[in-house]
Design a protein around this motif. Structure first.
Motif, PDB file in Angstrom:
ATOM      1  N   PRO A  78     -29.767 -14.439 -23.741  1.00  0.00           N
ATOM      2  CA  PRO A  78     -31.132 -14.836 -23.795  1.00  0.00           C
ATOM      3  C   PRO A  78     -31.484 -15.990 -22.905  1.00  0.00           C
ATOM      4  CG  PRO A  78     -29.939 -15.497 -25.741  1.00  0.00           C
ATOM      5  CD  PRO A  78     -29.018 -14.703 -24.921  1.00  0.00           C
ATOM      6  N   THR A 130     -40.369 -10.112 -30.671  1.00  0.00           N
ATOM      7  CA  THR A 130     -38.943 -10.083 -30.370  1.00  0.00           C
ATOM      8  C   THR A 130     -38.137  -9.803 -31.630  1.00  0.00           C
ATOM      9  OG1 THR A 130     -39.105 -11.562 -28.463  1.00  0.00           O
ATOM     10  CG2 THR A 130     -36.988 -11.493 -29.593  1.00  0.00           C
ATOM     11  N   CYS A 131     -38.496 -10.455 -32.727  1.00  0.00           N
ATOM     12  CA  CYS A 131     -37.817 -10.197 -33.995  1.00  0.00           C
ATOM     13  C   CYS A 131     -38.020  -8.755 -34.442  1.00  0.00           C
ATOM     14  CB  CYS A 131     -38.325 -11.163 -35.066  1.00  0.00           C
ATOM     15  SG  CYS A 131     -37.769 -12.881 -34.846  1.00  0.00           S
ATOM     16  N   LEU A 134     -35.620  -6.535 -32.440  1.00  0.00           N
ATOM     17  CA  LEU A 134     -34.246  -6.655 -32.917  1.00  0.00           C
ATOM     18  C   LEU A 134     -34.067  -5.962 -34.264  1.00  0.00           C
ATOM     19  CD1 LEU A 134     -33.483 -10.359 -31.935  1.00  0.00           C
ATOM     20  CD2 LEU A 134     -32.624  -8.276 -30.842  1.00  0.00           C
ATOM     21  N   ILE A 149     -29.712  -7.727 -25.654  1.00  0.00           N
ATOM     22  CA  ILE A 149     -29.683  -9.184 -25.485  1.00  0.00           C
ATOM     23  C   ILE A 149     -28.765  -9.549 -24.324  1.00  0.00           C
ATOM     24  CG2 ILE A 149     -29.125 -11.389 -26.571  1.00  0.00           C
ATOM     25  CD1 ILE A 149     -29.672 -10.070 -29.281  1.00  0.00           C
ATOM     26  N   ILE A 154     -34.098  -8.607 -23.642  1.00  0.00           N
ATOM     27  CA  ILE A 154     -34.858  -9.341 -24.653  1.00  0.00           C
ATOM     28  C   ILE A 154     -34.629 -10.811 -24.329  1.00  0.00           C
ATOM     29  CG2 ILE A 154     -35.246  -9.734 -27.108  1.00  0.00           C
ATOM     30  CD1 ILE A 154     -34.108  -7.052 -27.712  1.00  0.00           C
ATOM     31  N   ALA A 157     -34.585 -13.842 -27.008  1.00  0.00           N
ATOM     32  CA  ALA A 157     -33.936 -13.530 -28.279  1.00  0.00           C
ATOM     33  C   ALA A 157     -33.369 -14.765 -28.961  1.00  0.00           C
ATOM     34  CB  ALA A 157     -32.833 -12.496 -28.058  1.00  0.00           C
ATOM     35  N   VAL A 161     -34.746 -15.809 -32.588  1.00  0.00           N
ATOM     36  CA  VAL A 161     -33.809 -15.689 -33.706  1.00  0.00           C
ATOM     37  C   VAL A 161     -33.601 -17.033 -34.383  1.00  0.00           C
ATOM     38  CG1 VAL A 161     -31.378 -15.303 -34.262  1.00  0.00           C
ATOM     39  CG2 VAL A 161     -32.618 -13.630 -32.888  1.00  0.00           C
ATOM     40  N   VAL A 172     -27.026 -12.405 -31.424  1.00  0.00           N
ATOM     41  CA  VAL A 172     -27.040 -13.347 -30.305  1.00  0.00           C
ATOM     42  C   VAL A 172     -25.631 -13.863 -30.029  1.00  0.00           C
ATOM     43  CG1 VAL A 172     -27.925 -15.573 -29.501  1.00  0.00           C
ATOM     44  CG2 VAL A 172     -29.433 -14.008 -30.727  1.00  0.00           C
TER      45      VAL A 172
END
Length: 252
Positions: A78, A130-131, A134, A149, A154, A157, A161, A172
């Motif tokens: 990320p 983004t969440c 995921l 990721i 993304i 991320a 996160v 991650v």
């Protein structure tokens, strides 16, 4: 050629992704008990779109949230800050929604992230989306989520996160040890066993040692995941069309 799973997922994504994710058992939706979330379409599904190598290489650091691009595991990981890194930011005590209130978690995420003159709800929505991505991907195929990721598809991320959906921190962390497509060289190569995540039908790889000696190479035209071993004597690892290689077993 995109992995068949991803092709199917893209077809149903717009109409059904958020509905499918709405009953997530994580119980930690970022928009819960906060400001009104702006309307948005379902999250786009990341995935391999080209067999060409990535321009970014992995970082030498371990699984940190803000691992920079470099020559060790996690380079495709990320990028901090998303699209809000430029220009002066709105002071934290001035970040307020047009209606309602932000939760403490949302306020923390928005700190030093909202450009002056921008609606903080728009910045928050980016992190929430983004969440959502995921959450959808990990339910459908965890390796694809980690690969997205690692391949830097993304980009925000780590920040999203950490601030909004910490239940996905393991994705991650694992991505920080993964290798996206591209050329990876030097002492930062991490020996171990790796598996390809969502490879295309033009997946190929090569591992070389001192003096350019080929230690291993291979290809696959099936789109099925493959496993490789990067030995301690490796000096370079090149991958094309394999999307990302995820670590097997211990990642220390």
């Amino acid at each position: 050629m995109r992995n068949p799973f991803l092709a199917c997922a893209a077809v149903v994504m717009t109409a059904a992704a958020l509905a499918a994710c709405g009953s997530s058992a994580d119980g930690n939706d970022p928009e819960a008990a906060g400001a009104q979330r702006p309307a948005a379409s379902g999250p786009a599904v990341p995935g391999p779109s080209s067999p060409g190598p990535s321009a970014s290489g992995p970082s030498a650091s371990g699984p940190t949230a803000d691992a920079p691009a470099g020559d060790g595991p996690g380079a495709g990981g990320p990028a901090a800050g998303g699209t809000t890194d430029q220009g002066p930011k709105t002071p934290a005590d001035e970040i307020t929604p047009a209606t309602g209130t932000f939760t403490e978690k949302q306020k923390k995420y928005l700190e030093d992230r909202v450009p002056k003159g921008m609606d903080p709800a728009a910045v928050l929505q980016t992190g929430q989306e983004t969440c959502d991505k995921l959450r959808y991907l990990v339910k459908a195929d965890r390796d694809t989520a980690v690969g997205a990721i690692a391949a830097n598809e993304i980009t925000d991320a780590a920040d999203a996160v950490a601030g909004l959906c910490p239940q996905h921190q393991d994705l991650v962390d694992e991505a920080a040890y993964a290798y996206p497509d591209g050329a990876h060289t030097g002492k930062t190569l991490r020996p171990g066993v790796y598996r390809s995540a969502s490879p295309t039908t033009k997946c190929s790889w090569q591992i070389t040692g001192a003096g350019g000696e080929e230690l291993a190479s291979g290809s696959s035209d099936t789109g099925a995941s493959r496993k490789i071993t990067i030995p301690g004597s490796a000096r370079s690892f090149t991958s094309t069309g394999c999307y990302a290689w995820l670590p097997e077993g211990n990642k220390g």
